[in-house]
Design a protein around this motif. Sequence first.
Motif, PDB file in Angstrom:
ATOM      1  N   LYS A  29      37.843  32.157  38.028  1.00  0.00           N
ATOM      2  CA  LYS A  29      38.510  33.202  37.251  1.00  0.00           C
ATOM      3  C   LYS A  29      39.131  32.628  35.983  1.00  0.00           C
ATOM      4  O   LYS A  29      39.030  33.227  34.902  1.00  0.00           O
ATOM      5  CB  LYS A  29      39.588  33.865  38.100  1.00  0.00           C
ATOM      6  N   GLU A  30      39.768  31.465  36.097  1.00  0.00           N
ATOM      7  CA  GLU A  30      40.389  30.844  34.929  1.00  0.00           C
ATOM      8  C   GLU A  30      39.371  30.565  33.833  1.00  0.00           C
ATOM      9  O   GLU A  30      39.615  30.840  32.649  1.00  0.00           O
ATOM     10  CB  GLU A  30      41.081  29.544  35.348  1.00  0.00           C
ATOM     11  N   VAL A  32      36.347  31.975  33.399  1.00  0.00           N
ATOM     12  CA  VAL A  32      35.782  33.229  32.887  1.00  0.00           C
ATOM     13  C   VAL A  32      36.756  33.903  31.920  1.00  0.00           C
ATOM     14  O   VAL A  32      36.373  34.340  30.819  1.00  0.00           O
ATOM     15  CB  VAL A  32      35.426  34.175  34.045  1.00  0.00           C
ATOM     16  N   GLU A  33      38.000  34.002  32.311  1.00  0.00           N
ATOM     17  CA  GLU A  33      38.981  34.652  31.440  1.00  0.00           C
ATOM     18  C   GLU A  33      39.184  33.875  30.147  1.00  0.00           C
ATOM     19  O   GLU A  33      39.389  34.471  29.083  1.00  0.00           O
ATOM     20  CB  GLU A  33      40.298  34.830  32.192  1.00  0.00           C
ATOM     21  N   LEU A  36      36.109  34.772  27.954  1.00  0.00           N
ATOM     22  CA  LEU A  36      36.246  36.126  27.404  1.00  0.00           C
ATOM     23  C   LEU A  36      37.302  36.158  26.303  1.00  0.00           C
ATOM     24  O   LEU A  36      37.122  36.794  25.262  1.00  0.00           O
ATOM     25  CB  LEU A  36      36.621  37.099  28.524  1.00  0.00           C
ATOM     26  N   SER A  37      38.414  35.454  26.526  1.00  0.00           N
ATOM     27  CA  SER A  37      39.471  35.402  25.514  1.00  0.00           C
ATOM     28  C   SER A  37      38.993  34.703  24.251  1.00  0.00           C
ATOM     29  O   SER A  37      39.292  35.144  23.133  1.00  0.00           O
ATOM     30  CB  SER A  37      40.686  34.677  26.094  1.00  0.00           C
ATOM     31  N   LYS A  42      36.278  42.087  26.290  1.00  0.00           N
ATOM     32  CA  LYS A  42      36.675  42.447  27.652  1.00  0.00           C
ATOM     33  C   LYS A  42      35.480  42.299  28.592  1.00  0.00           C
ATOM     34  O   LYS A  42      34.314  42.402  28.185  1.00  0.00           O
ATOM     35  CB  LYS A  42      37.195  43.881  27.709  1.00  0.00           C
ATOM     36  N   TYR A  43      35.778  42.122  29.861  1.00  0.00           N
ATOM     37  CA  TYR A  43      34.722  41.941  30.863  1.00  0.00           C
ATOM     38  C   TYR A  43      33.810  43.161  30.964  1.00  0.00           C
ATOM     39  O   TYR A  43      32.635  43.029  31.292  1.00  0.00           O
ATOM     40  CB  TYR A  43      35.362  41.643  32.224  1.00  0.00           C
ATOM     41  N   GLN A  67      37.426  39.516  40.869  1.00  0.00           N
ATOM     42  CA  GLN A  67      38.823  39.401  40.438  1.00  0.00           C
ATOM     43  C   GLN A  67      38.997  39.796  38.978  1.00  0.00           C
ATOM     44  O   GLN A  67      40.069  40.220  38.560  1.00  0.00           O
ATOM     45  CB  GLN A  67      39.298  37.952  40.572  1.00  0.00           C
ATOM     46  N   VAL A  68      37.913  39.619  38.208  1.00  0.00           N
ATOM     47  CA  VAL A  68      37.968  39.889  36.771  1.00  0.00           C
ATOM     48  C   VAL A  68      37.642  41.354  36.492  1.00  0.00           C
ATOM     49  O   VAL A  68      38.213  41.984  35.597  1.00  0.00           O
ATOM     50  CB  VAL A  68      36.996  38.968  36.012  1.00  0.00           C
TER      51      VAL A  68
END
Length: 402
Positions: A29-30, A32-33, A36-37, A42-43, A67-68
């Motif tokens: 998750k870390e 992927v986010e 994206l950032s 946005k996902y 989770q995303v």
Amino acid sequence: MAQKVFVVGVGMTKFTKPSPDRDYPEMGKEAVEAALSDAGVKYDIVQQAVCGYAKGDSTSGQRVLYQVGMTGIPIYNVNNNCATGSSALFLAKQLVEGGISDVVLAVGFEKMAPGALGGSPYNDRTHPLDKHTAKMVELAGMAKAPMTPQFFGNAGIEYMKKYGATELHVAKVAAKNHRHGAKNPRAQVAKEYTVEEVLSSRKIFGPLTKLACCPTSDGAGAAVLMSERAVVRLGLQNKAVEIVGMEMATDTAEVFTEKSLLKVVGYDMTALAAKRLYEKTKVSPKDVNVVELHDCFATTEMFTYEGLQLCGVGQAGKFIDDGDNTYGGRVVVNPSGGLIAKGHPLGATGLAQCAELVWQLRGEAGDRQVYPVYVTNPVPHKPGSYLTSTLQVLERSVVFRI
């Protein structure tokens, strides 16, 4: 007609020694986010996702991405040993290149067991490397040492005997990568070691000491890929790094018909993928300034210089002695510190290498930056056109190179 493919966002965690304190959903998750950032999106615009991991249960990719966001998109899970992360990137690229999707996410993650990379948990069936192991035993026997260092250590010994390279050259490669990794805040081993310290560290096998081997690691990496039309529509021209070429290769028959430990560990795969890449892209090895190379062991990096045509046949020792593999030389190999310093969470490695190359090409690599002027300057341009850097990537079934 094939579509152009661009990396518009990358992210990775800090690679760390395996620990019960962090699990793969958190790490994935870390990364992927962060990707994206970095892209500023946005996902919910992601149309498909490819998730890579080598050690884990089925559908771990869904566990990470749910989770995303839970948007109903196709999510594919890939296991391809050390090339898992780069295989995820390769497949994501094909989805965009073929015009199937405009925005695709690739993520790789790994939670590993402490200690040396162990054997297969499946003891009731044929091991996928049984024929390779038999060939190694035929040519070099079996020692009381971890299996993977035996493969790459024996290949290094063959290269040394054939071309006159020495253990000193192997140690110089390792020390160079530790020196680079000391500048990487995401590296697992961010400490410089001298050549003498590499040579005097605990012997693992043949010319390989502990400091000339990559550590076992936990971590994750991710990349957001887009088509040209998506880049323009979303106004991400100044973020976009084009993948101008990517190749994948597997073993040729000579692995089992010839008496070469170099072939057993994939020397021919690298050479074949590199040849295809240079021919298709019209890029010369002399044009390459930065290389992220799969240095699972320092011997691997040494003989891979040849496969990538960074030096001539038998010239790796001279290439190393002349400093042509580091800052101030002909090409900077593994500015990230490589696997030896950065770490090697199997599923994450290829995407972490992609992240480093994107940062280098954008001029965002901080103290590791190779050429601050290498990235195209954002000068005024015609409406509808845009400026990009280029990312030349080639991949194989065991390792990931550019």
